[in-house]
Design a protein around this motif. Sequence first.
Motif, PDB file in Angstrom:
ATOM      1  N   PRO A   1       3.894 -14.946   8.839  1.00 20.80           N
ATOM      2  CA  PRO A   1       4.684 -13.743   8.523  1.00 20.80           C
ATOM      3  C   PRO A   1       3.939 -12.427   8.698  1.00 20.80           C
ATOM      4  CG  PRO A   1       5.035 -15.438   6.869  1.00 20.80           C
ATOM      5  CD  PRO A   1       3.913 -15.927   7.738  1.00 20.80           C
ATOM      6  N   ASP A   2       2.598 -12.439   8.596  1.00 16.70           N
ATOM      7  CA  ASP A   2       1.837 -11.199   8.750  1.00 16.70           C
ATOM      8  C   ASP A   2       1.184 -11.076  10.127  1.00 16.70           C
ATOM      9  OD1 ASP A   2      -0.011 -13.215   8.441  1.00 16.70           O
ATOM     10  OD2 ASP A   2      -1.254 -12.153   6.975  1.00 16.70           O
ATOM     11  N   TRP A   3       1.654 -11.854  11.077  1.00 23.09           N
ATOM     12  CA  TRP A   3       1.070 -11.884  12.428  1.00 23.09           C
ATOM     13  C   TRP A   3       1.051 -10.502  13.071  1.00 23.09           C
ATOM     14  CZ3 TRP A   3       4.084 -12.297  17.347  1.00 23.09           C
ATOM     15  CH2 TRP A   3       3.283 -12.573  18.457  1.00 23.09           C
ATOM     16  N   THR A   4       2.188  -9.826  13.091  1.00 18.54           N
ATOM     17  CA  THR A   4       2.242  -8.519  13.755  1.00 18.54           C
ATOM     18  C   THR A   4       1.392  -7.490  13.021  1.00 18.54           C
ATOM     19  OG1 THR A   4       4.293  -7.969  12.569  1.00 18.54           O
ATOM     20  CG2 THR A   4       4.519  -8.932  14.766  1.00 18.54           C
ATOM     21  N   ASP A   5       1.407  -7.514  11.700  1.00 14.76           N
ATOM     22  CA  ASP A   5       0.584  -6.577  10.930  1.00 14.76           C
ATOM     23  C   ASP A   5      -0.892  -6.739  11.254  1.00 14.76           C
ATOM     24  OD1 ASP A   5       2.057  -4.805   9.354  1.00 14.76           O
ATOM     25  OD2 ASP A   5       2.561  -6.361   7.914  1.00 14.76           O
ATOM     26  N   ARG A   6      -1.367  -7.977  11.179  1.00 19.84           N
ATOM     27  CA  ARG A   6      -2.784  -8.257  11.404  1.00 19.84           C
ATOM     28  C   ARG A   6      -3.209  -7.891  12.824  1.00 19.84           C
ATOM     29  NH1 ARG A   6      -5.737  -9.373   6.747  1.00 19.84           N
ATOM     30  NH2 ARG A   6      -4.545 -10.726   5.364  1.00 19.84           N
ATOM     31  N   MET A   7      -2.323  -8.089  13.764  1.00 23.08           N
ATOM     32  CA  MET A   7      -2.624  -7.797  15.156  1.00 23.08           C
ATOM     33  C   MET A   7      -2.642  -6.291  15.422  1.00 23.08           C
ATOM     34  SD  MET A   7      -0.537  -9.233  18.454  1.00 23.08           S
ATOM     35  CE  MET A   7      -0.910 -10.933  18.030  1.00 23.08           C
TER      36      MET A   7
END
Length: 346
Positions: free
Chosen positions: A98-104
């Motif tokens: 769920p936090d893939w885009t944030d972390r990227m």
Amino acid sequence: MNTLPSLSVIVCAYTLDRWDDLRAAIGSVRAQNRPADEILLVVDHCQELYERACAAMPGVRVMPNRERKGLSGARNTGVAAARCEVVAFLDDDAAADPDWTDRMLERYDDPDVVGVGGLVRPWWGTGRPVWFPQEFDWVVGCSYRGLPEQPTPVRNFIGANMSFRRAEVDSAGGFRTDLGRVGTRPLGCEETELCLRIAARRPEAVLLYEPAAAVRHHVPETRTTWAYFRSRCYAEGLSKALVTRHSGSRAALASERTYLRSTIPQAFVRTLRPGRPGALRTLAALSAGVCATVAGYVIGRIHSLSSGSAPDRPQQTPELPTDGTPEPFWGSPYALRGWGSHGRKG
């Protein structure tokens, strides 16, 4: 506070056989804490899949591959159609955390960072085979033991989970369509070659591995056999020979030398420890994997040299067995100047 760049997520698919996986991949992007600005699904020459996706996936930009058949052409089609500053690629049989885009995206606050790739965890449909060494998880398109556990600059990314500034991909000319998978043909390394080209154009550019930007990659039972393991290793050797032909052996094999000198010897030592389940079969897999990959590389180089073709022209490759395969990845990332052991610039 810096504003995060806009994001296009590109998923490429070629068969209805992975429809459930594809729906899970698209669903995971839709469920992000920080939603992508757009989701693009590129269908690689499969009209039935194209029509079904158009009807079943409202809000997703579904389009046919407008370039040469294969994953590289499909990715180039997605990049050409993308409207955002960053393009991220997710495999059709992977699902993002769920936090893939944030972390990227948070890593793009550094202007030197031109690409961010993340962790790919294997999701074994029938459980990991006891003999399957974690150092060879690249065989099933996943992160392997030996990769760093902190943000670190690398040579290239795993194709199932990577992103770039769109302008950098455009400037580099996109993915080579004479490299990479076509349907079930188990060749690859197109993402490696693109990363090498980007780095050659901009020596100060950073390709950053961020393990917190994670996805899980479905590994079906068909990819847990000895036959699949050997054929994928051999195919990776052939693919690496093609990359060497385009980029030169020094750049194309820098990470592989580290892998053979460090990661593999450590794997043998670890496997020989008392009480290791399936130790003999794991030792056999380690040996067979290295031998098959080296054999593929040698045969690929011989074929390349005997073809007499110019270094930057497409060429035919030796025939391979056709079996479903994710993006291959072989090698270990290496640190770039100016980055510390914990991925911080200093």
